[in-house]
Design an enzyme around this catalytic site. Structure first.
Site, PDB file in Angstrom:
ATOM      1  N   ALA A   1       0.859  -1.178   0.000  1.00  0.00           N
ATOM      2  CA  ALA A   1       0.000   0.000   0.000  1.00  0.00           C
ATOM      3  C   ALA A   1       0.901   1.236   0.000  1.00  0.00           C
ATOM      4  CB  ALA A   1      -0.878  -0.017   1.244  1.00  0.00           C
TER       5      ALA A   1
ATOM      6  N   GLU B   1       3.469  -5.990   7.112  1.00  0.00           N
ATOM      7  CA  GLU B   1       2.636  -4.958   7.748  1.00  0.00           C
ATOM      8  C   GLU B   1       2.900  -4.796   9.241  1.00  0.00           C
ATOM      9  OE1 GLU B   1       1.627  -6.941   5.359  1.00  0.00           O
ATOM     10  OE2 GLU B   1       0.197  -5.948   4.031  1.00  0.00           O
TER      11      GLU B   1
ATOM     12  N   GLY C   1       0.401  -5.114   0.536  1.00  0.00           N
ATOM     13  CA  GLY C   1      -0.655  -5.055  -0.472  1.00  0.00           C
ATOM     14  C   GLY C   1      -0.202  -5.630  -1.810  1.00  0.00           C
TER      15      GLY C   1
ATOM     16  N   GLU D   1      -0.691  -9.183  -1.566  1.00  0.00           N
ATOM     17  CA  GLU D   1      -2.145  -9.421  -1.526  1.00  0.00           C
ATOM     18  C   GLU D   1      -2.747  -9.359  -2.929  1.00  0.00           C
ATOM     19  OE1 GLU D   1      -2.627  -6.448   1.663  1.00  0.00           O
ATOM     20  OE2 GLU D   1      -3.719  -8.020   2.754  1.00  0.00           O
TER      21      GLU D   1
HETATM   22  N1  3HC Z   1       4.593   3.477   0.277  1.00  0.00           N
HETATM   23  C1  3HC Z   1       5.109   4.680  -0.005  1.00  0.00           C
HETATM   24  N2  3HC Z   1       6.407   4.901  -0.237  1.00  0.00           N
HETATM   25  C2  3HC Z   1       7.214   3.834  -0.173  1.00  0.00           C
HETATM   26  C3  3HC Z   1       6.758   2.550   0.129  1.00  0.00           C
HETATM   27  C4  3HC Z   1       5.372   2.381   0.349  1.00  0.00           C
HETATM   28  N3  3HC Z   1       4.844   1.177   0.617  1.00  0.00           N
HETATM   29  N4  3HC Z   1       7.805   1.702   0.118  1.00  0.00           N
HETATM   30  C5  3HC Z   1       8.885   2.424  -0.181  1.00  0.00           C
HETATM   31  N5  3HC Z   1       8.544   3.722  -0.358  1.00  0.00           N
HETATM   32  C6  3HC Z   1       9.427   4.833  -0.732  1.00  0.00           C
HETATM   33  C7  3HC Z   1      10.468   5.105   0.327  1.00  0.00           C
HETATM   34  O1  3HC Z   1       9.985   5.992   1.297  1.00  0.00           O
HETATM   35  C8  3HC Z   1      11.599   5.703  -0.486  1.00  0.00           C
HETATM   36  O2  3HC Z   1      11.240   7.040  -0.753  1.00  0.00           O
HETATM   37  P1  3HC Z   1      12.381   8.165  -0.857  1.00  0.00           P
HETATM   38  O3  3HC Z   1      13.267   7.710  -1.962  1.00  0.00           O
HETATM   39  O4  3HC Z   1      11.617   9.399  -1.115  1.00  0.00           O
HETATM   40  O5  3HC Z   1      13.074   8.135   0.479  1.00  0.00           O
HETATM   41  C9  3HC Z   1      11.507   4.952  -1.804  1.00  0.00           C
HETATM   42  O6  3HC Z   1      10.184   4.402  -1.846  1.00  0.00           O
HETATM   43  C10 3HC Z   1      12.499   3.824  -1.931  1.00  0.00           C
HETATM   44  O7  3HC Z   1      12.431   3.018  -0.759  1.00  0.00           O
HETATM   45  P2  3HC Z   1      13.730   2.440  -0.057  1.00  0.00           P
HETATM   46  O8  3HC Z   1      14.743   3.501   0.119  1.00  0.00           O
HETATM   47  O9  3HC Z   1      13.278   1.700   1.135  1.00  0.00           O
HETATM   48  O10 3HC Z   1      14.256   1.442  -1.194  1.00  0.00           O
HETATM   49  P3  3HC Z   1      14.878   0.003  -1.072  1.00  0.00           P
HETATM   50  O11 3HC Z   1      15.153  -0.420  -2.452  1.00  0.00           O
HETATM   51  O12 3HC Z   1      15.955  -0.005  -0.048  1.00  0.00           O
HETATM   52  O13 3HC Z   1      13.710  -0.925  -0.468  1.00  0.00           O
HETATM   53  C11 3HC Z   1      11.505  -1.845  -0.297  1.00  0.00           C
HETATM   54  C12 3HC Z   1      12.549  -1.167  -1.198  1.00  0.00           C
HETATM   55  C13 3HC Z   1      12.005  -3.229   0.143  1.00  0.00           C
HETATM   56  C14 3HC Z   1      10.238  -2.003  -1.069  1.00  0.00           C
HETATM   57  C15 3HC Z   1      11.285  -0.996   0.980  1.00  0.00           C
HETATM   58  O14 3HC Z   1      11.035   0.323   0.588  1.00  0.00           O
HETATM   59  C16 3HC Z   1      10.148  -1.429   1.855  1.00  0.00           C
HETATM   60  O15 3HC Z   1      10.303  -2.325   2.658  1.00  0.00           O
HETATM   61  N6  3HC Z   1       8.965  -0.755   1.707  1.00  0.00           N
HETATM   62  C17 3HC Z   1       7.850  -0.952   2.553  1.00  0.00           C
HETATM   63  C18 3HC Z   1       7.126  -2.220   2.237  1.00  0.00           C
HETATM   64  C19 3HC Z   1       5.912  -2.379   3.124  1.00  0.00           C
HETATM   65  O16 3HC Z   1       5.975  -2.228   4.311  1.00  0.00           O
HETATM   66  N7  3HC Z   1       4.768  -2.708   2.510  1.00  0.00           N
HETATM   67  C20 3HC Z   1       3.574  -2.878   3.234  1.00  0.00           C
HETATM   68  C21 3HC Z   1       2.856  -1.586   3.292  1.00  0.00           C
HETATM   69  S1  3HC Z   1       1.398  -1.670   4.272  1.00  0.00           S
HETATM   70  C22 3HC Z   1       0.292  -2.460   3.294  1.00  0.00           C
HETATM   71  O17 3HC Z   1       0.616  -2.876   2.218  1.00  0.00           O
HETATM   72  C23 3HC Z   1      -1.097  -2.560   3.819  1.00  0.00           C
HETATM   73  C24 3HC Z   1      -1.923  -3.503   3.022  1.00  0.00           C
HETATM   74  O18 3HC Z   1      -1.994  -4.743   3.675  1.00  0.00           O
HETATM   75  C25 3HC Z   1      -3.304  -2.985   2.817  1.00  0.00           C
END
Ligand code: 3HC
Ligand code: NAI
Length: 698
Positions: free
Chosen positions: A63, A125, A102, A105
């Site tokens: 997400a 999450e 997401g 998912e």
């Molecule tokens: N939403 C918004 N921005 C995100 C994001 C997300 N889910 N994931 C990463 N970003 C952004 C980061 O803030 C960063 O922004 P910036 O360059 O402006 O600082 C940019 O994307 C790149 O991220 P990273 O520096 O972390 O890049 P990496 O290549 O090191 O890692 C990644 C990539 C493994 C995808 C890591 O970013 C990550 O773990 N992201 C979060 C994943 C996550 O937690 N997903 C679950 C979200 S909650 C959800 O999905 C709810 C659902 O169940 C409904």
């Protein structure tokens, strides 16, 4: 047509491609685009099967976290996923990079999944204080069974493609995502394989329906380390609904749980920490586009506690190290500890059995500083004395190639002074790792007066490469972390003189969520170090001195502020210590009083926050969030409280300033007077976060 999602047709295969850099997060535009393209593909009679894939570096990474806490925008993700799962035409998710949250998912709502071999799949999450909110807790157990589902959902760590294949999460490992996905669809169509809707397939949860202990045992194993956290328990409950309830009801309950967590303080703090960590790698004042110098080989000076741990971190990341000592004996000792350490991890199953040998092979242990050779980065971890450090840096000048970055791991010493010992101060900085260095994630990168911007970028980049979290700080005594910690140390010591006991102080601090209290930490580090340094400086600390005079140096002597049973690290309150404190107070004519837990908490935390305000004012840290990163990753600050500065904002700066002023007076301690910045923000009704917002706007 959508800007971020496109539909193409290759004969009878529709290819839906998401292209929303950097990580294809599921913003409203992406959700809308997927829905539109899937509907169009279903409606196109020429299309018989569909591939969902992503452009750029990764499949959908989840997400869009920046949308949380804002009014929801249609379409909702569950609506999109229902449309996909109901599709009469097969949809195949073709995964590369990371399919997270997401993103996974979305893939689970497809009828089949394929992935490239480097792909990672997970539901992280919980790490954001959430639970999967779009069917993940209902579909994943149906895909892989409840045990692995609990491990992935409650633990939050992703699995690789091979494990996903073994457990039925994907059908095949493919070469390229889009081409592999397309080939897979053609095969499905040729074989006329029936669609697999996870929603309707209870085969993998049948065993746990019959014997719920399969599920509860998995939960018990995964929640062992979840003290204080809400999300892992709520996530486990949600997986339970998959076992106990029909799919649609489970989905509804999952949604309720998700909405509750999104609004929780814990999740807000954890989402803040996610962005704080990423913000910290953007170094204030460094021109945009500044590139890292290449780092292919590292030399580390000193194979002691820190040098060894740092060398392990590099070898863990596959980077070769020259580890340098002053004598064969010290070298042998250091190398032996590393080997033992890895072997213990391998024996626990933490790393493959052949990893210790492979990693040891990356470390070339040698005697003599002249062997720094062609290192691109040198990290000094020798004794903590300015004279020794300067001597070492002077010699480095002579032996290290031009352009190499020269880092010191000093905990307290002035990097500007160390830099003066070389002719290349532009290459000198601090890389302050935390003990145990192969475990703790923080690396304070210390910017000295003359440090070049690209040297800073090099240090931060390599830190991330070895899985550390860098935070750039300025030169001062103890940098950010230890400087703030010293304030807590002063108060914990004073509290003993007022009537509190070590175990009472530590209990308040651990109840707050820190892994250890100040006294247990002192016992772990060894009380003799401080004692010797006090003696050198002619300073007295009657209780601590009395403990050391009685031979109580902490864990290493089995006695310190606590006693320890042989072979155990568990601190046990010791009546002898209580007696020793009583006697000391009597001798000094100090009166004991009952110190409340509330007071202890305030006096442990508020002086640190006060110091944090001074650190910001002096520009030692560029942003309050950088201070929070230091505490989250260097000292085990509980992630669900976001960090000391974030937590301070939630308590209210006026309250904190008032209490500090009160304690300054009450305990006759001018050091506790609120810092000018704290006073100013408190008077204006502002937060530390407002400073970050203001600096961003400027
Ligand atoms: N939403 C918004 N921005 C995100 C994001 C997300 N889910 N994931 C990463 N970003 C952004 C980061 O803030 C960063 O922004 P910036 O360059 O402006 O600082 C940019 O994307 C790149 O991220 P990273 O520096 O972390 O890049 P990496 O290549 O090191 O890692 C990644 C990539 C493994 C995808 C890591 O970013 C990550 O773990 N992201 C979060 C994943 C996550 O937690 N997903 C679950 C979200 S909650 C959800 O999905 C709810 C659902 O169940 C409904
Ligand atoms: P240590 O005493 O365990 O190790 C120091 C090692 O350096 C010894 O093995 C010694 O033989 C070696 N050494 C001394 N002079 C040398 C030289 N000229 N060339 C090569 N090797 C040399 O000390 P520790 O704890 O590893 O500390 C090292 C540095 O790290 C210090 O500056 C310390 O302040 C800092 N530090 C220590 C932390 C800790 O918790 N121990 C945490 C963070 C930083």
């Amino acid at each position: 047509m959508s800007e971020v999602v496109k539909l193409e047709r290759h004969d009878e295969v529709g290819i839906v491609t998401v292209n929303s850099p950097p990580v294809n997060a599921l913003s409203a535009a992406v959700r809308g685009g997927i829905l539109e393209c899937i509907k169009a593909a279903i409606a196109d009679p020429a299309i018989k099967g569909i591939v969902l894939t992503c452009a750029g570096r990764t499949f959908i990474a989840g997400a869009d976290i920046t949308e949380f806490g804002k009014p929801p925008k249609p379409p909702g993700l569950n609506e999109v996923l229902a449309e996909m799962e109901n599709s009469p035409k097969p949809i195949v998710a073709a995964i590369h990079g990371t399919a997270l949250g997401g993103g996974l998912e979305v893939a689970l709502a497809c009828h089949f999944r394929v992935a490239v071999k480097e792909a990672k799949l997970g539901l992280p999450e919980v790490k954001l204080g959430l639970l999967p909110g779009a069917g993940g807790t209902q579909r994943l157990p149906r895909a892989v069974g409840p045990e692995l589902a609990v491990k992935m959902i409650v633990g939050g760590d992703p699995i690789g493609a091979a494990e996903a294949l073994k457990n039925g999460l994907i059908e095949e490992i493919v070469e390229g995502p889009a081409s592999g996905g397309e080939a897979f669809v053609r095969k499905l169509l040729a074989e006329k394989r029936p669609l697999r809707r996870l929603r309707d397939d209870d085969s993998k949860i049948a065993a746990a329906k019959a014997d719920r202990s399969i599920f509860t045992n998995a939960v018990a194993a995964m929640t062992k380390k979840s003290r204080g956290l809400e999300a892992p328990f709520a996530a486990a409950d949600a997986v339970g609904y998959a076992i106990d309830l029909p799919f649609d009801e489970g989905l509804k309950k999952e949604r309720e749980g998700f909405l509750k967590l999104v609004a929780s303080d814990q999740s807000k703090a954890q989402r803040y920490a996610f962005f704080a960590e990423r913000e910290a790698s953007k170094i204030a004042g460094v021109p945009e586009g500044t590139k890292s110098r290449p780092v292919n080989r590292v030399a580390i000076l000193g194979a002691g506690t820190m040098g060894g741990g740092i060398a392990m971190s590099f070898a863990n990341a596959g980077i070769p190290v020259t580890l340098i000592e002053t004598g064969e004996e010290q070298l042998k000792r250091g190398m032996g500890i590393m080997q033992k350490n890895w072997e213990a991890t391998a024996a626990r199953g933490g790393i493959p059995a052949d990893a210790p040998a492979k990693r040891m092979a990356l470390i070339n242990g040698v005697v003599g500083i002249e062997n720094v050779g062609d290192a691109d980065l040198v990290i000094e971890a020798v004794f903590e004395t300015m004279a020794v450090k300067q001597e070492v840096f002077g010699k480095l000048d002579q032996y290290v190639k031009q352009g190499a970055v020269l880092a010191s791991n000093t905990s307290y010493l002035n990097i500007d002074e160390i830099a003066k010992a070389t002719k290349r101060p532009q290459d000198v900085l601090g890389m302050h790792f935390f003990s145990p260095a192969n475990v703790m994630k923080l690396c304070e990168i210390v910017r000295a007066d003359k440090t070049a911007p690209d040297a800073l970028v090099t240090a931060a980049t390599i830190a991330r490469k070895i899985a550390k979290v860098p935070a750039v700080v300025g030169v001062c005594d103890g940098f950010v972390g230890n400087r703030m910690l010293a304030q807590r140390g002063k108060q914990s010591e004073k509290l003993l003189f007022e009537g509190a006991l070590p175990q009472q102080v530590d209990a308040v601090v651990t109840k707050f969520g820190m892994p250890m209290g100040p006294f247990a930490m002192g016992d772990l580090a060894g009380l003799d170090i401080g004692w010797r340094s006090r003696k050198d400086r002619g300073i007295k600390s009657e209780i601590a001195d009395a403990l050391c005079e009685a031979g109580r140096f902490g864990q290493k002597t089995g006695k310190g502020y606590y006693k320890y049973e042989a072979g155990s690290r568990a601190p046990l309150p010791d009546p002898e210590v209580e007696k020793l404190i009583d006697e000391t107070l009597l001798r000094l004519g100090r009166k004991k009083r009952i110190v409340s837990d509330d007071e202890i908490l305030e006096r442990m935390m508020y002086p640190m926050i006060n110091e944090g305000a001074k650190i910001l004012e002096e520009g030692i840290a560029a942003r309050p969030s950088d201070i929070d990163v230091v505490w989250l990753y260097g000292y085990g600050w509980p992630i669900y409280r976001g960090g000391p500065m974030f937590w301070a904002d939630s308590v209210g700066l006026k309250h904190i300033a008032d209490r500090l002023a009160f304690y300054a007076k009450e305990t006759n301690d001018p050091n506790l007077e609120p810092a000018p910045l704290l006073k100013k923000l408190a008077a204006e009704g502002k937060t530390f976060a407002s400073l970050a917002a203001a600096s961003k706007a400027a």
